[in-house]
Design an enzyme around this catalytic site. Structure first.
Site, PDB file in Angstrom:
ATOM      1  CE1 TYR A   1       2.092 -38.518  36.730  1.00  0.00           C
ATOM      2  CE2 TYR A   1       2.688 -36.371  37.620  1.00  0.00           C
ATOM      3  CZ  TYR A   1       2.991 -37.473  36.846  1.00  0.00           C
ATOM      4  OH  TYR A   1       4.198 -37.533  36.190  1.00  0.00           O
TER       5      TYR A   1
ATOM      6  NE  ARG B   1       3.928 -25.309  36.965  1.00  0.00           N
ATOM      7  CZ  ARG B   1       3.268 -24.554  37.813  1.00  0.00           C
ATOM      8  NH1 ARG B   1       3.926 -23.707  38.603  1.00  0.00           N
ATOM      9  NH2 ARG B   1       1.953 -24.606  37.908  1.00  0.00           N
TER      10      ARG B   1
ATOM     11  CE  LYS C   1       4.792 -41.145  37.286  1.00  0.00           C
ATOM     12  NZ  LYS C   1       5.665 -42.039  36.508  1.00  0.00           N
TER      13      LYS C   1
ATOM     14  CG  PHE D   1       7.889 -36.308  25.019  1.00  0.00           C
ATOM     15  CD1 PHE D   1       8.743 -35.774  24.066  1.00  0.00           C
ATOM     16  CD2 PHE D   1       7.844 -35.721  26.278  1.00  0.00           C
ATOM     17  CE1 PHE D   1       9.558 -34.675  24.365  1.00  0.00           C
ATOM     18  CE2 PHE D   1       8.636 -34.633  26.583  1.00  0.00           C
ATOM     19  CZ  PHE D   1       9.504 -34.115  25.632  1.00  0.00           C
TER      20      PHE D   1
ATOM     21  CG  ASN E   1       7.174 -28.618  34.678  1.00  0.00           C
ATOM     22  OD1 ASN E   1       6.014 -28.984  34.624  1.00  0.00           O
ATOM     23  ND2 ASN E   1       7.696 -28.089  35.777  1.00  0.00           N
TER      24      ASN E   1
END
Length: 268
Positions: free
Chosen positions: A139, A206, A143, A11, A168
């Site tokens: 996750y 967010r 990272k 993406f 995001n």
């Protein structure tokens, strides 16, 4: 400049490829195509269909890359909760495999898109790069560990290393999954007149950032030297229910809303 972009058929990377294609760089794309798509790679760019955990020595030895933009990753927070070993294998061991090739074959610049998930559920909004790292998911942990490996490779090898902590990201060609994927999901479901599921009460916020802005940040970071950590975000909070309300207004129809329990490791 010769560039390697790992995860380059995905993406965000597909937008980077189109951006950099006009800048006279020689670009090689590495992607195992588990989520990426061949059609995301512009004509004329070499696509190496392999995994970051495979033997990459011959590729690095032959191509002599100046810069690596490392986008290959397992990106799903909730997948990491169910599959922590796979998350670590891809996001940490796979990354170290690429970093080792960078060290052995003299790559000068390494750019690593990290995530705001390394901060965990931190109320100090807007978040600053100096905030304590306290990830709430595997996750986020993988990272965070990747960031520390980058810092150490910089210190030991003199490699220019840049960490970009994305919030995001949304935009065209996005896989409709994960936290940021709700924008694509909401749009698709509303267009089809299907019910929309909101996890929790919908007032959780967010920081949504458009992929074009992220691409500009990556492009500009190629000029940096030393070790850098940069948040890539808008600095603005938007609630999930406000996102849905904006789509309802744009489409002129109300959504059928289903509320479901929050998932493990969700930040509220």
């Amino acid at each position: 400049m010769k560039l390697l972009i790992t995860g380059g058929a995905g993406f965000i990377s597909s937008h980077i490829l189109h951006c950099l294609a006009g800048q006279k760089h020689e670009i090689v794309v590495l992607d195992n195509l588990s989520y990426g798509k061949r059609e995301n790679v512009p004509q004329g760019m070499r696509l190496v269909g392999t995994d970051i955990r495979s033997d990459l020595d011959s590729l690095f030895a032959t191509e002599k890359f100046a810069t690596v933009i490392h986008l290959a990753a397992q990106t799903m927070v909730h997948y990491s909760i169910a599959h922590p070993m796979e998350d670590c294998d891809v996001n940490l061991l796979g990354m170290i495999n690429v970093l080792e090739c960078c060290r052995k074959y003299g790559v000068k610049n390494f750019i690593f898109p990290s995530t705001a998930a390394v901060y965990g559920d931190n109320p100090n909004i807007p978040l600053k790069e100096s905030e304590r790292l306290k990830p709430a998911s595997f996750y986020g942990i993988s990272k965070m560990a990747g960031e520390y490996y980058m810092y150490t490779y910089h210190n030991l090898c003199g490699m220019n290393t840049t960490v970009l902590r994305f919030s995001n990201v949304y935009g065209e060609r996005q896989f409709n999954g994960g936290e940021a994927g709700i924008i694509g999901v909401f749009c698709e479901l509303l267009a089809e007149g299907k019910p929309v599921t909101i996890l929790g009460n919908g007032i959780q916020t967010r920081d949504f950032i458009y992929v074009g802005d992220v691409v500009r940040a990556i492009s500009e970071s190629m000029k940096l030297t030393g070790h850098n950590i940069i948040n890539v975000s808008t600095g603005k909070e938007t609630s999930i229910e406000d996102v849905l309300a904006a789509f309802e207004e744009a489409m002129g129809r109300k959504a059928k809303i289903i509320h479901a329990p929050r998932r493990e490791a969700d930040i509220f």
